[in-house]
Design a protein around this motif. Structure first.
Motif, PDB file in Angstrom:
ATOM      1  N   SER A  25      85.043  25.186 -19.150  1.00  0.00           N
ATOM      2  CA  SER A  25      85.263  26.166 -18.099  1.00  0.00           C
ATOM      3  C   SER A  25      85.394  25.444 -16.765  1.00  0.00           C
ATOM      4  O   SER A  25      84.918  24.313 -16.616  1.00  0.00           O
ATOM      5  N   GLY A  26      86.067  26.088 -15.829  1.00  0.00           N
ATOM      6  CA  GLY A  26      86.188  25.525 -14.499  1.00  0.00           C
ATOM      7  C   GLY A  26      87.303  24.515 -14.327  1.00  0.00           C
ATOM      8  O   GLY A  26      87.369  23.829 -13.298  1.00  0.00           O
ATOM      9  N   LEU A  27      88.173  24.376 -15.322  1.00  0.00           N
ATOM     10  CA  LEU A  27      89.301  23.463 -15.215  1.00  0.00           C
ATOM     11  C   LEU A  27      90.504  24.059 -15.929  1.00  0.00           C
ATOM     12  O   LEU A  27      90.365  24.982 -16.729  1.00  0.00           O
ATOM     13  N   SER A  28      91.667  23.528 -15.593  1.00  0.00           N
ATOM     14  CA  SER A  28      92.888  23.965 -16.263  1.00  0.00           C
ATOM     15  C   SER A  28      92.952  23.266 -17.614  1.00  0.00           C
ATOM     16  O   SER A  28      93.578  22.219 -17.771  1.00  0.00           O
ATOM     17  N   PHE A  29      92.304  23.875 -18.574  1.00  0.00           N
ATOM     18  CA  PHE A  29      92.048  23.215 -19.863  1.00  0.00           C
ATOM     19  C   PHE A  29      93.330  22.702 -20.498  1.00  0.00           C
ATOM     20  O   PHE A  29      93.351  21.610 -21.070  1.00  0.00           O
ATOM     21  N   ASN A  30      94.399  23.476 -20.411  1.00  0.00           N
ATOM     22  CA  ASN A  30      95.618  23.102 -21.126  1.00  0.00           C
ATOM     23  C   ASN A  30      96.395  21.986 -20.445  1.00  0.00           C
ATOM     24  O   ASN A  30      97.509  21.664 -20.870  1.00  0.00           O
ATOM     25  N   THR A  31      95.817  21.377 -19.413  1.00  0.00           N
ATOM     26  CA  THR A  31      96.447  20.206 -18.800  1.00  0.00           C
ATOM     27  C   THR A  31      95.626  18.941 -19.013  1.00  0.00           C
ATOM     28  O   THR A  31      95.992  17.874 -18.513  1.00  0.00           O
ATOM     29  N   TYR A  32      94.532  19.046 -19.738  1.00  0.00           N
ATOM     30  CA  TYR A  32      93.620  17.914 -19.934  1.00  0.00           C
ATOM     31  C   TYR A  32      93.674  17.382 -21.352  1.00  0.00           C
ATOM     32  O   TYR A  32      93.705  18.151 -22.317  1.00  0.00           O
ATOM     33  N   ILE A  51      92.582  14.369 -28.258  1.00  0.00           N
ATOM     34  CA  ILE A  51      93.739  15.207 -28.519  1.00  0.00           C
ATOM     35  C   ILE A  51      94.434  15.499 -27.196  1.00  0.00           C
ATOM     36  O   ILE A  51      93.803  15.839 -26.204  1.00  0.00           O
ATOM     37  N   ALA A  52      95.746  15.324 -27.190  1.00  0.00           N
ATOM     38  CA  ALA A  52      96.533  15.580 -25.993  1.00  0.00           C
ATOM     39  C   ALA A  52      96.558  17.069 -25.659  1.00  0.00           C
ATOM     40  O   ALA A  52      96.234  17.910 -26.501  1.00  0.00           O
ATOM     41  N   TRP A  53      96.939  17.377 -24.418  1.00  0.00           N
ATOM     42  CA  TRP A  53      96.885  18.761 -23.964  1.00  0.00           C
ATOM     43  C   TRP A  53      97.762  19.689 -24.806  1.00  0.00           C
ATOM     44  O   TRP A  53      97.470  20.868 -24.959  1.00  0.00           O
ATOM     45  N   THR A  54      98.836  19.154 -25.374  1.00  0.00           N
ATOM     46  CA  THR A  54      99.709  19.977 -26.209  1.00  0.00           C
ATOM     47  C   THR A  54      99.108  20.235 -27.582  1.00  0.00           C
ATOM     48  O   THR A  54      99.512  21.170 -28.274  1.00  0.00           O
ATOM     49  N   GLY A  55      98.166  19.393 -27.972  1.00  0.00           N
ATOM     50  CA  GLY A  55      97.599  19.485 -29.312  1.00  0.00           C
ATOM     51  C   GLY A  55      98.420  18.768 -30.360  1.00  0.00           C
ATOM     52  O   GLY A  55      98.002  18.645 -31.504  1.00  0.00           O
ATOM     53  N   GLY A  56      99.580  18.285 -29.970  1.00  0.00           N
ATOM     54  CA  GLY A  56     100.456  17.667 -30.945  1.00  0.00           C
ATOM     55  C   GLY A  56     100.204  16.193 -31.192  1.00  0.00           C
ATOM     56  O   GLY A  56     100.740  15.626 -32.140  1.00  0.00           O
TER      57      GLY A  56
END
Length: 126
Positions: A25-32, A51-56
């Motif tokens: 919480s408190g961060l733009s999770f999908n950019t980390y 794991i990269a932000w894309t999950g790929g």
């Protein structure tokens, strides 16, 4: 305020499985980039998986490759670590961490991560 909270640890017999979760919480999770590290008693903290932000794109330490699987759900701001075929050497405090960097060369470095969870104990008995 950024918070990372691990859950799912505990005591398991050798050969068993556990699934760790880390809610952010408190961060733009999908950019980390999200990482997992562990520290056993008397040893330095070591890289486990990321794991990269894309999950790929995923990364693993050689010691866990083929046994552990990292995944993430960006809609839930959560990263997971499925741990199978656990052995006594996997006993440690496991921590999740968040890094704004995405280069494959940095994901294994502790210094690349800006935010850390408190950690959770995983104990594997023989």
């Amino acid at each position: 305020q950024v918070q990372l909270e691990e859950s799912g640890g505990g005591l398991v017999q050798a050969g068993g499985s556990l699934r760790l979760s880390c809610a952010a919480s408190g961060l733009s999770f999908n950019t980390y980039t999200m990482g997992w590290f562990r520290q056993a008693v008397g040893k330095e903290r070591e890289f486990v998986s990321a794991i990269a932000w894309t999950g790929g794109i995923t990364y693993y330490a050689d010691s866990v490759k083929g046994r552990f699987t990292v995944s993430r759900d960006n809609a839930k701001n959560t990263v997971y670590l499925q741990m199978n075929s656990l052995n006594v050497e996997d006993t440690a405090v496991y921590s999740c961490a968040a890094s704004p960097r995405s280069s494959s060369g940095s994901v294994r470095w502790r210094a690349a991560y800006d935010y850390w969870g408190q950690g959770i104990q995983v104990t594997v008995s023989s």
